[in-house]
Design a protein around this motif. Structure first.
Motif, PDB file in Angstrom:
ATOM      1  N   SER A 189       9.979   4.169  10.564  1.00 11.21           N
ATOM      2  CA  SER A 189       8.681   4.494   9.225  1.00 11.21           C
ATOM      3  C   SER A 189       9.388   3.709   8.424  1.00 11.21           C
ATOM      4  CB  SER A 189       9.455   6.518   8.773  1.00 11.21           C
ATOM      5  OG  SER A 189      10.504   7.041   8.165  1.00 11.21           O
ATOM      6  N   SER A 190      10.095   2.817   8.547  1.00 10.37           N
ATOM      7  CA  SER A 190      10.471   1.842   7.619  1.00 10.37           C
ATOM      8  C   SER A 190       9.278   0.950   7.416  1.00 10.37           C
ATOM      9  CB  SER A 190      11.575   1.685   7.216  1.00 10.37           C
ATOM     10  OG  SER A 190      11.822   2.320   6.809  1.00 10.37           O
ATOM     11  N   GLU A 191       9.534  -0.163   6.824  1.00 12.02           N
ATOM     12  CA  GLU A 191       8.651  -1.514   6.825  1.00 12.02           C
ATOM     13  C   GLU A 191       9.635  -2.952   6.061  1.00 12.02           C
ATOM     14  OE1 GLU A 191       3.749  -2.171   6.987  1.00 12.02           O
ATOM     15  OE2 GLU A 191       4.554  -1.945   4.429  1.00 12.02           O
ATOM     16  N   TYR A 192       9.520  -3.617   6.522  1.00  8.81           N
ATOM     17  CA  TYR A 192       9.339  -4.787   6.394  1.00  8.81           C
ATOM     18  C   TYR A 192       8.826  -5.884   6.411  1.00  8.81           C
ATOM     19  CZ  TYR A 192      13.281  -1.764   7.523  1.00  8.81           C
ATOM     20  OH  TYR A 192      14.907  -0.745   7.605  1.00  8.81           O
ATOM     21  N   ASN A 245       9.835  -1.036   0.934  1.00  7.38           N
ATOM     22  CA  ASN A 245      10.094   0.122   1.274  1.00  7.38           C
ATOM     23  C   ASN A 245      10.121   1.023  -0.393  1.00  7.38           C
ATOM     24  OD1 ASN A 245      10.218   1.272   4.437  1.00  7.38           O
ATOM     25  ND2 ASN A 245      11.882   0.176   4.386  1.00  7.38           N
ATOM     26  N   SER A 250      13.042  -5.678   2.481  1.00  7.28           N
ATOM     27  CA  SER A 250      12.283  -4.422   2.707  1.00  7.28           C
ATOM     28  C   SER A 250      10.631  -4.236   1.574  1.00  7.28           C
ATOM     29  CB  SER A 250      13.541  -3.301   2.664  1.00  7.28           C
ATOM     30  OG  SER A 250      13.105  -2.959   2.567  1.00  7.28           O
ATOM     31  N   LYS A 275       6.807  -3.159  11.170  1.00  5.94           N
ATOM     32  CA  LYS A 275       7.875  -1.463  10.778  1.00  5.94           C
ATOM     33  C   LYS A 275       8.917  -1.343  11.902  1.00  5.94           C
ATOM     34  CE  LYS A 275       3.984   1.175   8.836  1.00  5.94           C
ATOM     35  NZ  LYS A 275       3.617   2.515   9.051  1.00  5.94           N
ATOM     36  N   ARG A 285      12.241  -1.588  -2.170  1.00  7.78           N
ATOM     37  CA  ARG A 285      11.576  -2.977  -2.209  1.00  7.78           C
ATOM     38  C   ARG A 285      11.884  -3.933  -2.825  1.00  7.78           C
ATOM     39  NH1 ARG A 285       7.090   0.122  -3.756  1.00  7.78           N
ATOM     40  NH2 ARG A 285       5.849  -0.198  -1.877  1.00  7.78           N
TER      41      ARG A 285
END
Length: 177
Positions: free
Chosen positions: A110-113, A130, A128, A107, A134
């Motif tokens: 607040s973004s996830e990869y 998100n 990504s 992370k 996505r």
């Protein structure tokens, strides 16, 4: 990915006894053969599963190396990464969604990869995860050329992309994906 990507070439020491966690990373200048030093990772204790890997980033304005962080190893597979004063466990930078997962997540704010192994089994792809982006590729590792291509939109968290790539390469090398 489309241009302008950052093209980062990993240069490992010629010494066969050097630890794999020691690597210099150079930025390739588009349209030329010029390479500019950007990162230095140094792990002085070859063959020791504990210790400290430091990483520095070159400040292009001052032309000085600045400490960007360190990886504190408790074992070959656990420890913590310090990005400045922020501490994150290696486990948090390589989370899997479920036990059978073939991707490793991290992370940024607040973004996830997530990093996943490419179909050829050697390369890595970071996308990504998100809702709005996505599946969009933010980085690609090419094992044959030792090159990490990073999309311009990921420059704001380049340290995270580079460090998670280095970590994932380490775990992949140990056959511990």
């Amino acid at each position: 990915m489309t241009a302008p990507d950052l093209v980062l070439r990993f240069v490992y020491p010629a010494n066969a006894n050097a630890d794999f966690r020691t690597v210099n990373i150079h930025q390739a200048v588009e349209g030329s053969d010029t390479l500019i030093e950007l990162y230095k990772f140094h792990h002085p204790n070859t063959g020791v599963n504990t210790g400290l890997t430091t990483f520095q980033r070159k400040n292009f304005e001052t032309q000085l190396w600045e400490n960007a962080g360190q990886i504190e190893w408790n074992s070959n597979t656990s420890g913590a990464v310090y990005f400045g004063v922020e501490r994150i466990s290696i486990r948090e930078l390589r989370k899997s969604k479920k036990p059978s997962s073939k991707s490793r997540r991290f992370k940024v704010n607040s973004s996830e990869y997530k990093w996943k192994i490419a179909e050829n089994g050697a390369d890595l792809i970071c996308v990504s995860d998100n809702l709005t982006n996505r599946g969009k590729t933010i980085a690609m590792w090419t094992q044959e050329a030792l090159i990490l291509r990073v999309a311009e939109r990921a420059e704001g968290f380049l340290d995270r992309v580079v460090v998670t790539c280095v970590l994932n390469l380490w775990f992949k090398r140990l056959n511990l994906w």
